[in-house]
Write a protein that holds these residues in place. Structure first.
Motif, PDB file in Angstrom:
ATOM      1  N   VAL A  46     -30.228  -8.434  60.955  1.00 50.03           N
ATOM      2  CA  VAL A  46     -30.556  -8.320  62.381  1.00 50.03           C
ATOM      3  C   VAL A  46     -31.350  -7.027  62.577  1.00 50.03           C
ATOM      4  N   ARG A  47     -32.081  -6.962  63.695  1.00 49.14           N
ATOM      5  CA  ARG A  47     -32.899  -5.777  63.955  1.00 49.14           C
ATOM      6  C   ARG A  47     -32.319  -4.977  65.104  1.00 49.14           C
ATOM      7  N   CYS A  48     -32.374  -3.652  64.985  1.00 52.58           N
ATOM      8  CA  CYS A  48     -31.823  -2.771  66.006  1.00 52.58           C
ATOM      9  C   CYS A  48     -32.898  -1.761  66.440  1.00 52.58           C
ATOM     10  N   THR A  49     -32.961  -1.518  67.740  1.00 53.16           N
ATOM     11  CA  THR A  49     -33.977  -0.574  68.249  1.00 53.16           C
ATOM     12  C   THR A  49     -33.328   0.574  69.026  1.00 53.16           C
ATOM     13  N   VAL A  50     -32.043   0.842  68.719  1.00 51.28           N
ATOM     14  CA  VAL A  50     -31.323   1.844  69.518  1.00 51.28           C
ATOM     15  C   VAL A  50     -31.963   3.232  69.438  1.00 51.28           C
ATOM     16  N   LEU A  51     -32.648   3.545  68.327  1.00 50.71           N
ATOM     17  CA  LEU A  51     -33.299   4.857  68.203  1.00 50.71           C
ATOM     18  C   LEU A  51     -34.816   4.755  68.426  1.00 50.71           C
ATOM     19  N   ASP A  52     -35.236   3.720  69.144  1.00 51.47           N
ATOM     20  CA  ASP A  52     -36.661   3.534  69.422  1.00 51.47           C
ATOM     21  C   ASP A  52     -37.250   4.799  70.066  1.00 51.47           C
ATOM     22  N   GLY A  53     -38.327   5.304  69.517  1.00 56.10           N
ATOM     23  CA  GLY A  53     -38.986   6.500  70.069  1.00 56.10           C
ATOM     24  C   GLY A  53     -38.468   7.811  69.490  1.00 56.10           C
ATOM     25  N   ALA A  54     -37.359   7.754  68.743  1.00 58.80           N
ATOM     26  CA  ALA A  54     -36.799   8.988  68.160  1.00 58.80           C
ATOM     27  C   ALA A  54     -37.447   9.281  66.801  1.00 58.80           C
ATOM     28  N   VAL A  55     -37.531  10.570  66.470  1.00 56.99           N
ATOM     29  CA  VAL A  55     -38.154  10.989  65.206  1.00 56.99           C
ATOM     30  C   VAL A  55     -37.165  11.829  64.395  1.00 56.99           C
ATOM     31  N   LEU A  56     -37.029  11.475  63.110  1.00 55.33           N
ATOM     32  CA  LEU A  56     -36.224  12.252  62.164  1.00 55.33           C
ATOM     33  C   LEU A  56     -37.131  13.216  61.411  1.00 55.33           C
ATOM     34  N   GLY A  57     -36.759  14.481  61.362  1.00 52.89           N
ATOM     35  CA  GLY A  57     -37.434  15.447  60.494  1.00 52.89           C
ATOM     36  C   GLY A  57     -36.639  15.548  59.204  1.00 52.89           C
ATOM     37  N   SER A  58     -37.214  15.114  58.095  1.00 53.44           N
ATOM     38  CA  SER A  58     -36.503  15.055  56.816  1.00 53.44           C
ATOM     39  C   SER A  58     -37.084  16.118  55.886  1.00 53.44           C
ATOM     40  N   LEU A  59     -36.289  17.151  55.601  1.00 51.96           N
ATOM     41  CA  LEU A  59     -36.773  18.293  54.812  1.00 51.96           C
ATOM     42  C   LEU A  59     -35.939  18.427  53.544  1.00 51.96           C
ATOM     43  N   PHE A  60     -36.507  18.115  52.418  1.00 52.24           N
ATOM     44  CA  PHE A  60     -35.784  18.183  51.144  1.00 52.24           C
ATOM     45  C   PHE A  60     -36.483  19.177  50.223  1.00 52.24           C
ATOM     46  N   PHE A  61     -35.802  20.314  49.977  1.00 55.22           N
ATOM     47  CA  PHE A  61     -36.368  21.347  49.119  1.00 55.22           C
ATOM     48  C   PHE A  61     -35.741  21.313  47.724  1.00 55.22           C
ATOM     49  N   GLU A  62     -35.033  20.230  47.425  1.00 51.63           N
ATOM     50  CA  GLU A  62     -34.437  19.990  46.100  1.00 51.63           C
ATOM     51  C   GLU A  62     -34.626  18.518  45.790  1.00 51.63           C
ATOM     52  N   PRO A  63     -34.651  18.142  44.506  1.00 54.74           N
ATOM     53  CA  PRO A  63     -34.808  16.720  44.178  1.00 54.74           C
ATOM     54  C   PRO A  63     -33.705  15.856  44.785  1.00 54.74           C
ATOM     55  N   SER A  64     -34.054  14.652  45.164  1.00 54.75           N
ATOM     56  CA  SER A  64     -33.072  13.697  45.697  1.00 54.75           C
ATOM     57  C   SER A  64     -33.658  12.297  45.598  1.00 54.75           C
ATOM     58  N   THR A  65     -32.822  11.336  45.258  1.00 54.88           N
ATOM     59  CA  THR A  65     -33.233   9.928  45.364  1.00 54.88           C
ATOM     60  C   THR A  65     -32.453   9.290  46.493  1.00 54.88           C
ATOM     61  N   ARG A  66     -31.115   9.206  46.331  1.00 51.52           N
ATOM     62  CA  ARG A  66     -30.344   8.389  47.295  1.00 51.52           C
ATOM     63  C   ARG A  66     -30.128   9.063  48.637  1.00 51.52           C
ATOM     64  N   THR A  67     -29.909  10.373  48.665  1.00 55.42           N
ATOM     65  CA  THR A  67     -29.617  11.005  49.960  1.00 55.42           C
ATOM     66  C   THR A  67     -30.844  10.929  50.867  1.00 55.42           C
ATOM     67  N   ARG A  68     -32.005  11.316  50.346  1.00 55.16           N
ATOM     68  CA  ARG A  68     -33.203  11.304  51.188  1.00 55.16           C
ATOM     69  C   ARG A  68     -33.572   9.880  51.607  1.00 55.16           C
ATOM     70  N   LEU A  69     -33.617   8.986  50.607  1.00 54.54           N
ATOM     71  CA  LEU A  69     -34.078   7.629  50.949  1.00 54.54           C
ATOM     72  C   LEU A  69     -33.077   6.890  51.830  1.00 54.54           C
ATOM     73  N   SER A  70     -31.781   7.144  51.652  1.00 51.18           N
ATOM     74  CA  SER A  70     -30.814   6.433  52.511  1.00 51.18           C
ATOM     75  C   SER A  70     -30.789   7.035  53.917  1.00 51.18           C
ATOM     76  N   PHE A  71     -30.939   8.349  54.047  1.00 56.90           N
ATOM     77  CA  PHE A  71     -31.037   8.928  55.395  1.00 56.90           C
ATOM     78  C   PHE A  71     -32.280   8.374  56.102  1.00 56.90           C
ATOM     79  N   GLU A  72     -33.397   8.340  55.385  1.00 60.43           N
ATOM     80  CA  GLU A  72     -34.634   7.880  56.012  1.00 60.43           C
ATOM     81  C   GLU A  72     -34.557   6.383  56.341  1.00 60.43           C
ATOM     82  N   SER A  73     -34.016   5.593  55.416  1.00 60.09           N
ATOM     83  CA  SER A  73     -33.853   4.148  55.692  1.00 60.09           C
ATOM     84  C   SER A  73     -32.907   3.936  56.864  1.00 60.09           C
TER      85      SER A  73
END
Ligand code: CP
Length: 337
Positions: A46-73
């Protein structure tokens, strides 16, 4: 002066999440219930638009696969948009910009920020300068609160599937307990349950910091130091293994730790009579030869839960955003089709 992460007020709408010490049982229930609610949204059915118009600032100064990609997803699945920078090289910190200025600037472009940084306490410094909530995605050997939440959520579900409860559980924690921030956050978060017995094994020089040991003991939980990983898993309901955080230690510490071979494998579990134990790991697993980590030869055991953890990470991180952004379950339902 920057406050330590635990000096910030309880997590909630408009608030930072820097330490698990900002969580209580009520917040845990709220986050876990939201994680259940968003399950079909996370799965993409199903699709959700509850955060429509909101922007996430994602700042990773260390390597990451799952934390960054899962937060962004997670943010994208809730209908928001993501702006991201990874590493020091591609931000103006490479030109000497301070944490304060970087945070103030990026928070002006975002509604919430997720930050990972190699120095303990640095994400709290970001939070002090930010005009929007900051979520700690790992600060050096400090904390990793979203990982602890997904770990506890997974552990609770895995135990319940076996007719057990988190209260009274015996949890083996093995590996690098000194530099493994996920261990620090998880052990502190587990103190919200009752009667936990921790069975710990770590190589020399990589022992659990006294600060964490005291925190757990002061809240009435039991710690048993073990001589080997096999000893630690014996009689435990679950095991949580961690890799050696080589990037955080000197060559001298690494030499003293004397780590090689397998930390935990099928034979060790077999010899301990623990082949059906719940097996967890925050990942990444170090798959290089002689890495002293969880062996891949356990991957077909029934208790393997490492990919349940990674899948649950998406749901938990969606729930964290909903709390930080002040979105109720009703708002999510109304914005879902
Ligand atoms: N568990 C964890 O923090 O993984 P990443 O470093 O890949 O984000």
């Amino acid at each position: 002066m920057t406050r330590t992460p635990d000096e910030f007020p309880p997590f909630g709408p408009g608030r930072h999440l820097l330490s698990v010490q900002q969580l209580d049982s009520g917040l845990l229930s709220q986050i876990f219930e939201l994680a259940e609610l968003v399950d079909p949204i996370a799965a993409g059915t199903v699709r959700c638009t509850v955060l429509d118009g909101a922007v996430l600032g994602s700042l990773f100064f260390e390597p990451s696969t799952r934390t960054r990609l899962s937060f962004e997803s997670a943010f994208l699945r809730l209908g928001g948009e993501v702006t991201t920078t990874t590493g020091f090289t591609f931000s103006s910190m490479a030109k000497g910009e301070s944490i304060h200025d970087t945070s103030r600037v990026v928070s002006g472009y975002s509604d919430v920020m997720v930050v990972r940084h190699p120095d303990k306490g640095s994400v709290a410094e970001f939070a002090e300068a930010s005009v929007v909530p900051v979520i700690n995605a790992g600060d050096g050997d400090g904390e990793h609160p979203s990982q602890a939440l997904l770990d506890l959520y997974t552990l609770t579900r895995e135990l319940e599937a076996r007719g057990k409860t988190i209260d009274g559980a015996t949890v083996a924690i093995v590996g690098d307990l000194k530099y493994g921030r996920t261990v620090h956050s998880l052990m502190k978060l587990l103190t919200l349950a009752s009667g936990i017995t921790f069975r710990l094994f770590s190589p020399p020089s990589l022992e659990l910091p006294l600060e964490i040991e005291n925190y757990v003991a002061e809240r009435g939980h039991r710690i048993i130091e073990c001589d080997s990983a096999g000893d630690a898993v014996s009689g435990a309901d679950a095991v949580y293994a961690t890799r050696v955080q080589r990037e955080r230690m000197t060559e001298e510490v690494l030499a003293t730790a004397n780590v090689s071979g397998n930390l935990l494998n099928r034979q060790i579990l077999h010899d301990a009579g623990s082949e059906d134990i719940v097996i967890m790991h925050p990942l990444p697993r170090d798959s290089r030869h002689d890495s002293f980590d969880l062996s891949a030869d356990v991957d077909d055991l029934p208790g393997l839960s490492i990919f349940h953890q990674t899948d649950n990470g998406l749901r938990i991180r969606m729930a964290i955003f909903l709390v930080a952004m002040g979105c109720s379950a009703e708002a999510v339902k109304a914005a879902t089709k």
